[in-house]
Scaffold this motif. Structure first.
Motif, PDB file in Angstrom:
ATOM      1  N   ALA A 123       0.959  -1.282  -0.180  1.00  0.00           N
ATOM      2  CA  ALA A 123       0.048   0.121  -0.058  1.00  0.00           C
ATOM      3  C   ALA A 123       0.882   1.237  -0.012  1.00  0.00           C
ATOM      4  N   LEU A 124       1.943   1.174   0.782  1.00  0.00           N
ATOM      5  CA  LEU A 124       2.788   2.424   0.936  1.00  0.00           C
ATOM      6  C   LEU A 124       3.248   2.656  -0.491  1.00  0.00           C
ATOM      7  N   LEU A 125       3.964   1.573  -1.187  1.00  0.00           N
ATOM      8  CA  LEU A 125       4.417   1.844  -2.399  1.00  0.00           C
ATOM      9  C   LEU A 125       3.378   2.283  -3.561  1.00  0.00           C
ATOM     10  N   THR A 126       2.216   1.657  -3.665  1.00  0.00           N
ATOM     11  CA  THR A 126       1.296   2.110  -4.288  1.00  0.00           C
ATOM     12  C   THR A 126       0.946   3.552  -4.182  1.00  0.00           C
ATOM     13  N   SER A 127       0.901   4.006  -2.862  1.00  0.00           N
ATOM     14  CA  SER A 127       0.639   5.584  -2.755  1.00  0.00           C
ATOM     15  C   SER A 127       1.655   6.099  -3.098  1.00  0.00           C
ATOM     16  N   LEU A 128       2.720   5.864  -3.023  1.00  0.00           N
ATOM     17  CA  LEU A 128       4.160   6.647  -3.403  1.00  0.00           C
ATOM     18  C   LEU A 128       3.882   6.821  -5.045  1.00  0.00           C
ATOM     19  N   PHE A 129       3.559   5.585  -5.893  1.00  0.00           N
ATOM     20  CA  PHE A 129       3.627   5.432  -7.223  1.00  0.00           C
ATOM     21  C   PHE A 129       2.615   6.509  -7.625  1.00  0.00           C
ATOM     22  N   ASP A 130       1.274   6.432  -6.940  1.00  0.00           N
ATOM     23  CA  ASP A 130       0.387   7.427  -7.517  1.00  0.00           C
ATOM     24  C   ASP A 130       0.672   9.015  -7.308  1.00  0.00           C
ATOM     25  N   ARG A 131       1.181   9.021  -6.264  1.00  0.00           N
ATOM     26  CA  ARG A 131       1.668  10.388  -5.765  1.00  0.00           C
ATOM     27  C   ARG A 131       2.802  11.172  -6.989  1.00  0.00           C
ATOM     28  N   GLN A 132       3.576  10.405  -7.373  1.00  0.00           N
ATOM     29  CA  GLN A 132       4.623  10.455  -8.291  1.00  0.00           C
ATOM     30  C   GLN A 132       3.827  10.607  -9.694  1.00  0.00           C
ATOM     31  N   VAL A 133       2.963   9.898  -9.820  1.00  0.00           N
ATOM     32  CA  VAL A 133       2.328  10.102 -11.220  1.00  0.00           C
ATOM     33  C   VAL A 133       1.535  11.696 -11.341  1.00  0.00           C
ATOM     34  N   SER A 134       0.676  12.022 -10.094  1.00  0.00           N
ATOM     35  CA  SER A 134       0.080  13.252 -10.160  1.00  0.00           C
ATOM     36  C   SER A 134       1.302  14.299 -10.199  1.00  0.00           C
ATOM     37  N   MET A 135       2.385  14.155  -9.708  1.00  0.00           N
ATOM     38  CA  MET A 135       3.413  14.987  -9.849  1.00  0.00           C
ATOM     39  C   MET A 135       3.830  15.369 -11.199  1.00  0.00           C
ATOM     40  N   TYR A 136       3.732  14.325 -12.170  1.00  0.00           N
ATOM     41  CA  TYR A 136       4.211  14.481 -13.230  1.00  0.00           C
ATOM     42  C   TYR A 136       2.683  15.086 -14.087  1.00  0.00           C
ATOM     43  N   GLN A 137       1.613  14.531 -13.691  1.00  0.00           N
ATOM     44  CA  GLN A 137       0.508  15.022 -14.447  1.00  0.00           C
ATOM     45  C   GLN A 137       0.542  16.767 -14.415  1.00  0.00           C
ATOM     46  N   THR A 138       0.593  16.902 -13.019  1.00  0.00           N
ATOM     47  CA  THR A 138       0.681  18.540 -12.904  1.00  0.00           C
ATOM     48  C   THR A 138       1.651  19.152 -13.934  1.00  0.00           C
ATOM     49  N   ILE A 139       2.876  18.730 -13.827  1.00  0.00           N
ATOM     50  CA  ILE A 139       3.991  19.205 -14.593  1.00  0.00           C
ATOM     51  C   ILE A 139       3.504  19.285 -16.280  1.00  0.00           C
ATOM     52  N   LEU A 140       2.887  18.099 -16.619  1.00  0.00           N
ATOM     53  CA  LEU A 140       2.575  17.815 -18.030  1.00  0.00           C
ATOM     54  C   LEU A 140       1.365  18.838 -18.277  1.00  0.00           C
ATOM     55  N   GLU A 141       0.383  18.835 -17.550  1.00  0.00           N
ATOM     56  CA  GLU A 141      -0.755  19.631 -17.812  1.00  0.00           C
ATOM     57  C   GLU A 141      -0.417  21.157 -17.930  1.00  0.00           C
ATOM     58  N   THR A 142       0.436  21.582 -16.935  1.00  0.00           N
ATOM     59  CA  THR A 142       0.660  23.012 -16.745  1.00  0.00           C
ATOM     60  C   THR A 142       1.548  23.454 -18.075  1.00  0.00           C
TER      61      THR A 142
END
Lengths: 203, 203
Positions: B121-140
């Motif tokens: 669960a911890l790793l899954t959460s970390l993965f998803d947070r990193q995905v969000s981080m990239y999504q923000t960069i890409l969409e901005t």
DNA sequence: GCGCTTGTTGAATTCACCTTCAACAAGCCG
DNA sequence: CGGCTTGTTGAAGGTGAATTCAACAAGCGC
């Protein structure tokens, strides 16, 4: 009391037992008695065949890797259409579900590789062989005009194997929304882009 | 004989000691005495602060993940150019070398995740947070006209994090030719393609 | 400086695992 | 069918780790 078996049969049994035990307890945490239990034997019997447990574990892991790799090659063997080859190969690099034994074992070893040079070398070799496998598919498809590659095949092959590996870890860790189908689609999205092909199999 | 420290100081020491011990012996194979040794204490002292070793290990691993993630966010904080953000972020997702402590620990946990739901669960959460981080960069970047995305940001973000993760494992396993620079270039090749940007920072 | 709380040690206990080995069962080969 | 090899068990001994705890040291409040 276990039925008596020949040397060869028993060694094969023990390799499977070791794989099961490692899935339960981890490749470096597994105990002699746990392997014995999986094999339906006593620890003494295991030691009779493998005086050093780590030898058995190594053989079991090598066998697991080879089974994974050769299963991929076998699925590829009958196919001629480059698009079909690529699509099938992407699928065969992913675990069928979170309990997929082969991939779970590979993931366990991935963690170990940071402090075990032997397993690191084995995994490195497996990675490179899978890259070569993709390179062959991509270059053959390119030569046949099915693909228009956007980069050298080494780059593309490495990225394809990397994506498979990473999604394997996610699936094994039971990501709530990222299952095998979704992972395959994510990798296919990359593959479509770099091959310039829709990756629809011709009728 | 170790100098006496306050509760808070000692707990912080123990978390670092636990991280070092896990790097040496693995997160599930590590022994109480090995943690104590890293901390320069006896096993009794460790137990005084953490009656259950697994609690300490969990805290140590959570701390490791947070440190990795927050270091990435911090590097991002000062930047405004979307191209620079993306390039820097790709770099910060890779281990600096095969001995990178944070990434080595994450790789160890990746192996564990198959049989430990908490770490999964911890790793899954970390993965998803990193995905969000990239999504923000890409969409901005997309909104600012710097990127012309070829797929939805979730797909691209997931693939970017997946590539990072997988090359992290390769680097930690000491691939003979695939080092941090090469891995960064491989991921950048993907990023260029899906952003339609050369990813050269404007002068 | 006295007494109390907090942190730490070292030794004793307990438990789990590995290892060894004498005994024995099952085939096989003469 | 009798002896030999091969595979297996179960028990005994040794080792090492976790756990517990009585004793003690270091600081802090008073």
């Amino acid at each position: 009391m276990a039925t008596r078996k020949t040397r060869t049969e028993r060694r094969a049994d023990l390799i499977e037992a070791a794989q099961r035990a490692m899935l339960r307890h981890g490749p470096d945490g597994v105990l002699l008695n746990q392997v014995a239990e999986q094999a339906g034997l006593t620890s003494g019997a295991v030691l009779y065949h493998y005086p050093d447990l780590s030898d058995l574990l190594l053989e079991a892991n090598q066998a697991g890797m080879e089974r994974f790799y050769s299963a991929r090659m076998r699925r590829l063997a009958g196919l001629t259409d480059p698009v079909e080859k690529l699509v099938v190969t992407i699928r065969s690099g992913l675990p069928v579900d979170a309990d997929d034994a082969d991939v779970r074992l590979l993931c366990e070893l991935g963690g170990l590789a940071g402090r075990n040079r032997v397993y690191a070398a084995l995994l490195t070799s497996l990675f490179d062989r899978q890259v070569s496998m993709y390179q062959t598919i991509l270059e053959t498809g390119s030569a046949q005009g099915a693909f228009a590659l956007t980069a050298d095949s080494l780059t593309l092959g490495r990225n394809l194997v990397a994506l498979e590996d990473a999604y394997g870890y996610r699936i094994v860790a039971r990501h709530p929304t990222l299952h095998t189908d979704e992972a395959a689609e994510l990798i296919l999205s990359y593959a479509r882009q770099v091959t310039g092909s829709s990756l629809r199999v011709a009728a």
